[in-house]
Design a protein around this motif. Structure first.
Motif, PDB file in Angstrom:
ATOM      1  N   LEU A   1      26.900  94.905  66.601  1.00 39.73           N
ATOM      2  CA  LEU A   1      27.451  95.490  67.829  1.00 39.73           C
ATOM      3  C   LEU A   1      26.542  96.588  68.377  1.00 39.73           C
ATOM      4  CD1 LEU A   1      31.112  95.458  66.601  1.00 39.73           C
ATOM      5  CD2 LEU A   1      30.335  94.410  68.749  1.00 39.73           C
ATOM      6  N   ALA A   2      25.986  97.404  67.475  1.00 36.94           N
ATOM      7  CA  ALA A   2      25.100  98.475  67.948  1.00 36.94           C
ATOM      8  C   ALA A   2      23.853  97.872  68.593  1.00 36.94           C
ATOM      9  CB  ALA A   2      24.715  99.392  66.790  1.00 36.94           C
ATOM     10  N   ARG A   3      23.339  96.794  67.970  1.00 37.22           N
ATOM     11  CA  ARG A   3      22.166  96.133  68.564  1.00 37.22           C
ATOM     12  C   ARG A   3      22.522  95.445  69.876  1.00 37.22           C
ATOM     13  NH1 ARG A   3      17.565  94.655  66.399  1.00 37.22           N
ATOM     14  NH2 ARG A   3      17.821  92.514  67.105  1.00 37.22           N
ATOM     15  N   ALA A   4      23.799  95.146  70.060  1.00 32.91           N
ATOM     16  CA  ALA A   4      24.252  94.569  71.330  1.00 32.91           C
ATOM     17  C   ALA A   4      24.590  95.681  72.326  1.00 32.91           C
ATOM     18  CB  ALA A   4      25.459  93.663  71.105  1.00 32.91           C
ATOM     19  N   ARG A   5      24.171  96.895  72.012  1.00 31.47           N
ATOM     20  CA  ARG A   5      24.311  98.051  72.900  1.00 31.47           C
ATOM     21  C   ARG A   5      25.770  98.402  73.158  1.00 31.47           C
ATOM     22  NH1 ARG A   5      19.698  97.726  77.382  1.00 31.47           N
ATOM     23  NH2 ARG A   5      19.790  99.948  77.025  1.00 31.47           N
ATOM     24  N   ARG A   6      26.596  98.144  72.134  1.00 33.63           N
ATOM     25  CA  ARG A   6      27.993  98.567  72.200  1.00 33.63           C
ATOM     26  C   ARG A   6      28.137  99.897  71.490  1.00 33.63           C
ATOM     27  NH1 ARG A   6      30.438  95.959  76.192  1.00 33.63           N
ATOM     28  NH2 ARG A   6      29.887  93.772  76.148  1.00 33.63           N
ATOM     29  N   THR A   7      29.065 100.721  71.978  1.00 35.97           N
ATOM     30  CA  THR A   7      29.364 101.935  71.238  1.00 35.97           C
ATOM     31  C   THR A   7      30.266 101.538  70.079  1.00 35.97           C
ATOM     32  OG1 THR A   7      31.229 102.400  72.700  1.00 35.97           O
ATOM     33  CG2 THR A   7      29.123 103.436  73.244  1.00 35.97           C
TER      34      THR A   7
ATOM     35  N   ASP B   1      33.233 110.405  69.001  1.00 33.25           N
ATOM     36  CA  ASP B   1      33.621 110.481  70.410  1.00 33.25           C
ATOM     37  C   ASP B   1      35.111 110.161  70.543  1.00 33.25           C
ATOM     38  OD1 ASP B   1      30.959 110.972  70.913  1.00 33.25           O
ATOM     39  OD2 ASP B   1      30.490 108.843  71.186  1.00 33.25           O
ATOM     40  N   ASP B   2      35.603 110.203  71.798  1.00 30.64           N
ATOM     41  CA  ASP B   2      37.028 109.917  72.013  1.00 30.64           C
ATOM     42  C   ASP B   2      37.305 108.421  72.054  1.00 30.64           C
ATOM     43  OD1 ASP B   2      37.503 112.577  72.175  1.00 30.64           O
ATOM     44  OD2 ASP B   2      37.324 112.661  74.365  1.00 30.64           O
ATOM     45  N   ARG B   3      36.303 107.671  72.525  1.00 30.24           N
ATOM     46  CA  ARG B   3      36.552 106.238  72.746  1.00 30.24           C
ATOM     47  C   ARG B   3      35.283 105.449  72.467  1.00 30.24           C
ATOM     48  NH1 ARG B   3      36.961 102.572  77.607  1.00 30.24           N
ATOM     49  NH2 ARG B   3      38.690 101.168  77.164  1.00 30.24           N
ATOM     50  N   TYR B   4      35.459 104.292  71.855  1.00 34.16           N
ATOM     51  CA  TYR B   4      34.339 103.403  71.535  1.00 34.16           C
ATOM     52  C   TYR B   4      34.668 101.995  72.022  1.00 34.16           C
ATOM     53  CZ  TYR B   4      32.813 107.098  68.390  1.00 34.16           C
ATOM     54  OH  TYR B   4      32.395 108.298  67.883  1.00 34.16           O
ATOM     55  N   ASP B   5      33.614 101.214  72.200  1.00 33.91           N
ATOM     56  CA  ASP B   5      33.867  99.790  72.441  1.00 33.91           C
ATOM     57  C   ASP B   5      34.588  99.208  71.222  1.00 33.91           C
ATOM     58  OD1 ASP B   5      32.654  99.576  74.967  1.00 33.91           O
ATOM     59  OD2 ASP B   5      30.660  99.385  74.077  1.00 33.91           O
ATOM     60  N   VAL B   6      34.071  99.556  70.043  1.00 36.10           N
ATOM     61  CA  VAL B   6      34.633  98.968  68.821  1.00 36.10           C
ATOM     62  C   VAL B   6      34.731 100.034  67.733  1.00 36.10           C
ATOM     63  CG1 VAL B   6      34.402  97.128  67.098  1.00 36.10           C
ATOM     64  CG2 VAL B   6      33.448  96.792  69.392  1.00 36.10           C
TER      65      VAL B   6
ATOM     66  N   GLY C   1      30.813  89.419  58.990  1.00 37.65           N
ATOM     67  CA  GLY C   1      30.809  90.633  59.822  1.00 37.65           C
ATOM     68  C   GLY C   1      29.904  90.456  61.021  1.00 37.65           C
ATOM     69  N   MET C   2      28.732  89.860  60.761  1.00 33.04           N
ATOM     70  CA  MET C   2      27.785  89.628  61.862  1.00 33.04           C
ATOM     71  C   MET C   2      28.415  88.714  62.921  1.00 33.04           C
ATOM     72  SD  MET C   2      25.509  87.256  63.069  1.00 33.04           S
ATOM     73  CE  MET C   2      24.709  87.628  64.603  1.00 33.04           C
ATOM     74  N   LEU C   3      29.058  87.637  62.448  1.00 35.96           N
ATOM     75  CA  LEU C   3      29.662  86.676  63.382  1.00 35.96           C
ATOM     76  C   LEU C   3      30.792  87.336  64.177  1.00 35.96           C
ATOM     77  CD1 LEU C   3      29.576  83.740  64.293  1.00 35.96           C
ATOM     78  CD2 LEU C   3      31.183  83.186  62.469  1.00 35.96           C
ATOM     79  N   ALA C   4      31.604  88.139  63.485  1.00 33.55           N
ATOM     80  CA  ALA C   4      32.702  88.825  64.179  1.00 33.55           C
ATOM     81  C   ALA C   4      32.141  89.800  65.214  1.00 33.55           C
ATOM     82  CB  ALA C   4      33.580  89.563  63.173  1.00 33.55           C
ATOM     83  N   GLY C   5      31.064  90.498  64.834  1.00 33.55           N
ATOM     84  CA  GLY C   5      30.447  91.430  65.789  1.00 33.55           C
ATOM     85  C   GLY C   5      30.000  90.696  67.046  1.00 33.55           C
ATOM     86  N   ALA C   6      29.370  89.536  66.843  1.00 26.10           N
ATOM     87  CA  ALA C   6      28.901  88.758  67.997  1.00 26.10           C
ATOM     88  C   ALA C   6      30.089  88.265  68.823  1.00 26.10           C
ATOM     89  CB  ALA C   6      28.057  87.581  67.518  1.00 26.10           C
ATOM     90  N   ALA C   7      31.158  87.835  68.133  1.00 22.66           N
ATOM     91  CA  ALA C   7      32.332  87.332  68.865  1.00 22.66           C
ATOM     92  C   ALA C   7      32.992  88.465  69.656  1.00 22.66           C
ATOM     93  CB  ALA C   7      33.324  86.716  67.885  1.00 22.66           C
ATOM     94  N   ILE C   8      33.045  89.640  69.057  1.00 24.01           N
ATOM     95  CA  ILE C   8      33.641  90.784  69.765  1.00 24.01           C
ATOM     96  C   ILE C   8      32.803  91.121  70.996  1.00 24.01           C
ATOM     97  CG2 ILE C   8      34.097  93.267  69.606  1.00 24.01           C
ATOM     98  CD1 ILE C   8      34.825  92.763  66.627  1.00 24.01           C
ATOM     99  N   ASN C   9      31.478  91.131  70.802  1.00 26.51           N
ATOM    100  CA  ASN C   9      30.628  91.420  71.956  1.00 26.51           C
ATOM    101  C   ASN C   9      30.859  90.389  73.058  1.00 26.51           C
ATOM    102  OD1 ASN C   9      28.464  92.750  73.421  1.00 26.51           O
ATOM    103  ND2 ASN C   9      27.330  90.871  73.025  1.00 26.51           N
ATOM    104  N   GLY C  10      30.956  89.117  72.662  1.00 29.00           N
ATOM    105  CA  GLY C  10      31.205  88.070  73.654  1.00 29.00           C
ATOM    106  C   GLY C  10      32.523  88.302  74.380  1.00 29.00           C
ATOM    107  N   ASP C  11      33.531  88.720  73.633  1.00 29.45           N
ATOM    108  CA  ASP C  11      34.840  88.992  74.236  1.00 29.45           C
ATOM    109  C   ASP C  11      34.740  90.164  75.220  1.00 29.45           C
ATOM    110  OD1 ASP C  11      37.662  88.365  74.251  1.00 29.45           O
ATOM    111  OD2 ASP C  11      37.977  90.302  73.277  1.00 29.45           O
ATOM    112  N   LEU C  12      33.995  91.188  74.819  1.00 30.03           N
ATOM    113  CA  LEU C  12      33.821  92.348  75.706  1.00 30.03           C
ATOM    114  C   LEU C  12      33.016  91.971  76.946  1.00 30.03           C
ATOM    115  CD1 LEU C  12      33.134  95.140  73.055  1.00 30.03           C
ATOM    116  CD2 LEU C  12      35.136  94.965  74.542  1.00 30.03           C
ATOM    117  N   VAL C  13      32.017  91.099  76.758  1.00 33.73           N
ATOM    118  CA  VAL C  13      31.246  90.637  77.924  1.00 33.73           C
ATOM    119  C   VAL C  13      32.190  89.963  78.919  1.00 33.73           C
ATOM    120  CG1 VAL C  13      29.549  88.920  78.683  1.00 33.73           C
ATOM    121  CG2 VAL C  13      29.005  90.439  76.767  1.00 33.73           C
ATOM    122  N   GLY C  14      33.109  89.144  78.383  1.00 37.52           N
ATOM    123  CA  GLY C  14      34.085  88.488  79.259  1.00 37.52           C
ATOM    124  C   GLY C  14      34.927  89.509  80.005  1.00 37.52           C
TER     125      GLY C  14
END
Ligand SMILES: Cc1cc2nc3c(=O)[nH]c(=O)nc-3n(C[C@H](O)[C@H](O)[C@H](O)COP(=O)(O)OP(=O)(O)OC[C@H]3O[C@@H](n4cnc5c(N)ncnc54)[C@H](O)[C@@H]3O)c2cc1C
Length: 526
Positions: free
Chosen positions: A23-29, A2-7, A291-304
């Motif tokens: 991230l995918a399980r957190a419903r992020r693109t 795609d043109d743009r992703y969350d991550v 990687g798992m921890l970073a994915g969770a931290a990124i999701n948290g940042d995006l939630v913010g």
């Protein structure tokens, strides 16, 4: 792609795939771009990976890829050649020149093992040239192991490998001889020091047989251990101002990695790193964990960020939602906003009333006004939207008979408009949701408009609807109960006939059958 992703995840080894799966399980693109060269590719199996002991590296990566794509993540085979800022996004260039935008970056490009330049070492790397006793020690237990000294930690490495085999030699190669104290320790553990440079590895039938010293002498061995310098593959990050720093072990520089906090967040907002690029000592399971921890931290940042954006939009909506322009936009966006059926609480309360003069505020596309007129009421219908009023007038005409003549359509903003006092036998306000103060003021004006003996019918979405999956504006302060509306009426002027919470069957936007509640206030002017 795609043109743009969350991550966008750069690098699809253990760290990258674990981050992408999280991230995918957190419903992020999420898009993983992977050049397909994990560090342990030459090894037969991944060891010390709980639950997957001995799995071939390629197989572990294939399982990981399936898990990522199984949750909707995307993976492309390719190499990221550049990452840059593009407004608040990152612009990621993949080889071939394709670009993709990302709100966040997870860089998991691993590291490069810089091997000593001894002929045969690179060719046998990961097979019988080894570096990590926890990866390969068990596999060469009790075999003949030569530790090729490439730095000051060689004697320490030799003692470590001695845990797995009693047959360990320290090949001094270009290194200085150990001091007397070290020599004693080595001797005590049965480790022989072999002086002189190593000229090459000896191989027969694709198997290591030993090393040849510069002196021409050969030493029989089953495995050679080296300590590569471990350098993060991080050139990509230069453009963002991230450069690797030295990593030391026992006071000696053993590699370079990108500095990050424990979640992998770097000094550049929006950029995370995980695995060997950020931690040269990470084994596969630790890289996956990082990687798992970073994915969770990124999701948290995006939630913010999502929440901040939502607050801005929520405030903007509150500012504009009562304007004529907003209502016009809403009506013009669709041929019909409402169902065309009269509101059920109006039908319930007015069906048996003797027709007289009715005021319908917020009349929308006219279903209530037309229904009242069909029953013989003379109706004043008021709305802020000219488009809605035009549709309502058409519906009245289509209803035939004298319906159209019985309705007077008024284009007005109810926040500023006052009806004639004491003029109506029925005043109906269906689902008027305003901020508390203007709502009270409007309802007071509506109460004043009721003629002696007439009825005031105010119906709203009950606040508890916000606990359901019904489509509701999430402005709790604009919801009200019938009791709250009743409390504002002067009991000397009004007799409350009903102040109730009435359940009503409804279907939510996902098609579920649910029960919503209407706040229904019916009062009679004394
Ligand atoms: C020979 C050997 C054997 C090992 N055996 C074991 C073992 O048994 N058990 C164990 O736990 N650990 C073992 N390790 C360590 C293990 O390899 C690492 O812990 C692990 O690979 C780190 O994972 P990672 O995701 O950080 O990096 P990697 O697995 O190296 O993955 C990085 C990925 O990023 C890709 N990449 C790099 N740059 C780009 C770019 N610009 N664009 C797109 N993709 C890019 C690479 O191609 C690669 O696929 C071994 C290491 C070696 C060298």
């Amino acid at each position: 792609m795609d043109d743009r992703y969350d991550v966008v995840v750069v690098g699809g080894g253990a760290a990258g795939l674990a981050g992408a799966a999280t991230l995918a399980r957190a419903r992020r693109t999420v898009l993983v771009v992977d050049a397909g060269e994990p560090r342990n590719a030459p090894a037969d199996g991944v060891h010390n990976y709980l639950g997957r002991e001995g799995t071939p590296p390629a197989q572990l990566m294939a399982v990981g890829r399936d898990e990522v794509t199984g949750y909707g993540g995307q993976i492309v085979d390719g190499r990221v050649t550049a990452v840059d800022r593009g407004g608040t996004d990152f612009v990621v260039t993949v080889d071939g020149g394709r670009t993709v935008r990302a709100r966040r970056l997870l860089v998991t490009t691993g590291l490069t093992d810089e091997l000593p330049e001894v002929p045969g070492v690179a060719e046998r790397w990961g097979r019988d040239v080894l570096h990590c006793p926890y990866c390969h020690g068990w596999e060469v237990r009790d075999r003949r192991i030569g530790v090729l000294a490439t730095g000051p930690l060689a004697a320490h490495h030799a003692q470590l490998w001695r845990q797995w085999s009693p047959h360990v030699l320290l090949l001094l190669h270009d290194a200085a001889a150990p001091d007397a104290e070290e020599q004693e320790r080595l001797a005590a553990r049965g480790i022989t020091v072999v002086p002189g440079p190593v000229a090459a590895l000896e191989v027969a039938d694709d198997t290591l047989t030993g090393v040849r010293l510069a002196s021409g002498e050969t030493v029989a061995l089953d495995a050679v251990v080296v300590a590569p310098r471990m350098t993060a593959r991080a050139g990509l990050l230069d453009s963002l101002g991230l450069v690797p720093v030295d990593v030391e072990a026992a006071g000696h520089v053993v590699g370079r990695q990108i500095p990050a906090d424990p979640t992998g967040a770097t000094a550049v907002p929006g950029v995370w790193v995980a695995g060997n690029v950020a931690d040269v000592f990470a084994q596969v399971i630790r890289a996956a964990g990082a990687g798992m921890l970073a994915g969770a931290a990124i999701n948290g940042d995006l939630v913010g960020e999502d929440t901040r954006d939502a607050v801005t939009e929520h405030r903007r909506q509150r500012e504009v939602m009562f304007t004529e322009a907003a209502w016009e936009e809403r009506y013009q966006s669709r041929p019909a906003v409402w169902s065309g059926r009269p509101n059920p609480q109006l039908v319930a309360e007015a069906a048996e009333l003797t027709p007289g003069r009715a005021l319908d505020v917020g009349s929308g596309e006219g279903a209530d006004a037309v229904w009242l007129a069909e029953r013989g009421w003379t109706v004043s219908a008021v709305d802020i939207s000219a488009t809605a009023l035009a549709r309502a007038a058409d519906h009245a005409k289509a209803a035939g008979g004298q319906v159209a003549e019985r309705v007077e359509w008024t284009h007005a903003d109810l926040l500023r408009w006052s009806p004639a006092e004491g003029a109506y036998d029925l005043v109906s306000a269906q689902f008027m949701h305003l901020p508390p103060q203007p709502r009270r003021e409007l309802f007071a004006r509506l109460a004043d408009a009721v003629a002696p003996g007439g009825r005031l019918l105010i119906v709203g979405h009950h606040p508890q609807d916000l606990r359901t999956t019904a489509h509701r504006m999430h402005y709790p302060e604009m919801m009200y109960t019938a009791e709250q509306v009743a409390a504002d009426l002067d009991p000397g002027r009004f007799e409350v006939l009903a102040a109730q919470t009435r359940p009503r069957a409804a279907v939510d936007p996902d098609g579920r059958d649910i029960v919503v509640h209407d706040a229904v206030l019916l009062a009679r002017r004394r």
